[in-house]
Design a protein around this motif. Structure first.
Motif, short mmCIF file in Angstrom:
data_model
loop_
_atom_site.label_atom_id
_atom_site.label_comp_id
_atom_site.label_asym_id
_atom_site.label_seq_id
_atom_site.Cartn_x
_atom_site.Cartn_y
_atom_site.Cartn_z
N THR A 1 0.85 -1.19 0.00
CA THR A 1 0.00 0.00 0.00
C THR A 1 0.89 1.24 0.00
O THR A 1 1.94 1.24 0.64
CB THR A 1 -0.85 0.06 1.30
N GLU A 2 0.48 2.29 -0.71
CA GLU A 2 1.12 3.59 -0.54
C GLU A 2 0.69 4.14 0.82
O GLU A 2 -0.51 4.27 1.08
CB GLU A 2 0.70 4.56 -1.64
N VAL A 3 1.65 4.43 1.68
CA VAL A 3 1.32 4.83 3.04
C VAL A 3 2.07 6.09 3.47
O VAL A 3 3.06 6.49 2.85
CB VAL A 3 1.61 3.70 4.06
N VAL A 4 1.58 6.66 4.56
CA VAL A 4 2.22 7.78 5.23
C VAL A 4 2.66 7.32 6.62
O VAL A 4 1.87 6.72 7.36
CB VAL A 4 1.26 8.97 5.38
N LEU A 5 3.90 7.60 6.96
CA LEU A 5 4.41 7.43 8.31
C LEU A 5 4.34 8.78 9.01
O LEU A 5 4.87 9.77 8.49
CB LEU A 5 5.86 6.94 8.28
N ALA A 6 3.68 8.83 10.16
CA ALA A 6 3.64 10.04 10.99
C ALA A 6 4.36 9.75 12.29
O ALA A 6 3.99 8.82 13.01
CB ALA A 6 2.21 10.48 11.26
N VAL A 7 5.40 10.52 12.57
CA VAL A 7 6.13 10.41 13.84
C VAL A 7 5.64 11.56 14.71
O VAL A 7 5.79 12.73 14.36
CB VAL A 7 7.65 10.52 13.60
N PHE A 8 5.02 11.23 15.85
CA PHE A 8 4.29 12.25 16.62
C PHE A 8 4.62 12.20 18.10
O PHE A 8 5.09 11.18 18.63
CB PHE A 8 2.79 12.09 16.40
N ASP A 9 4.34 13.32 18.75
CA ASP A 9 4.53 13.44 20.19
C ASP A 9 3.18 13.17 20.87
O ASP A 9 2.27 14.01 20.78
CB ASP A 9 5.02 14.84 20.54
N PRO A 10 3.01 12.03 21.54
CA PRO A 10 1.70 11.69 22.12
C PRO A 10 1.29 12.60 23.27
O PRO A 10 0.13 12.59 23.69
CB PRO A 10 1.90 10.25 22.60
N LYS A 11 2.22 13.40 23.79
CA LYS A 11 1.88 14.37 24.84
C LYS A 11 1.23 15.61 24.25
O LYS A 11 0.64 16.40 24.99
CB LYS A 11 3.13 14.76 25.63
N ARG A 12 1.34 15.77 22.93
CA ARG A 12 0.83 16.98 22.29
C ARG A 12 -0.30 16.71 21.31
O ARG A 12 -1.09 17.62 21.00
CB ARG A 12 1.97 17.70 21.57
#
Length: 218
Positions: A97-108
């Motif tokens: 699948t063409e996908v997006v990786l999102a690296v995120f701060d779960p505190k925000r």
């Protein structure tokens, strides 16, 4: 992107292209915010992976969520072929699948808010296509990291199905599966619509709000 691909059956592992041992070269830095594109990422950050059609427009939806998103990247997931190229994925013979990786701060920002962005950013009822983009690589998918993400993804799918049904829309075809290997796409695909503001984006949502997500937290 490559339009009107007609392959709508996923290949088996035996049928998939052989791929290669080494990763496809990609960017080092995020074009929009200058952060490191590939791991290792700073401590305390989490990852989410979503497939919602053409990854050019899909990625933009997530980097626009703001500073709580450390980085986004486009790539390939959910298939058989190791280190596939874009052309191989578009052939329908890798299973990715063409996908997006999102690296995120779960505190925000919460994972629920990312799920809300995912559901409202495309039409999850279309099977092996998204709008005019037809092919297995455009299927709707959520690839989860751990039980908490899996439970949240499953719960959001149930909630959004009820919301869609109330508006007379069809059955969600989105797959939810544990995250396997994420393969970074080629350099020129990364943050494509920031580099090419007039570039193609074929995504369109249903117009139905997803009834989940606490939004960005303090």
């Amino acid at each position: 992107m490559l339009f009107m691909r007609k392959t709508t059956a996923l290949p088996s592992a035996a049928e998939a292209l052989p791929g290669r041992a080494s990763p496809i070269p990609t960017a080092t830095w995020h074009f929009v915010n200058g952060h490191q594109l590939q791991p290792p990422y700073p401590a305390g950050l989490e990852r989410a992976v979503f497939g919602l059609g053409c990854f050019w427009g899909a990625e933009r939806k997530f980097w626009k969520l703001g500073d709580a998103i450390y980085a986004t990247a486009v790539g390939y997931a959910g298939g058989h072929t190791p280190n596939p190229s874009y052309e191989e994925v578009c052939s329908g013979r890798t299973g990715h699948t063409e996908v997006v990786l999102a690296v995120f701060d779960p505190k925000r920002i919460s994972y629920d808010q990312l799920l809300k962005t995912f559901w409202e950013g495309h039409n999850p009822t279309q099977g092996m296509r998204q709008g005019n983009d037809v092919g297995t690589q455009y299927r709707s998918a959520i690839y989860t990291f751990g039980d908490a993400q899996r439970k949240a993804a499953d719960g959001s799918r149930t909630a959004y199905q009820k919301a869609l049904a109330a508006k007379g829309l069809g059955t969600i075809t989105t797959g939810v599966a544990p995250s396997g290997e994420f393969y970074f796409a080629e350099d020129y695909h990364q943050q494509y619509l920031a580099k090419n503001p007039a570039g193609y984006c074929g995504l369109g949502g249903t117009g139905v709000s997803c009834p989940i997500g606490a939004g960005v937290t303090a």
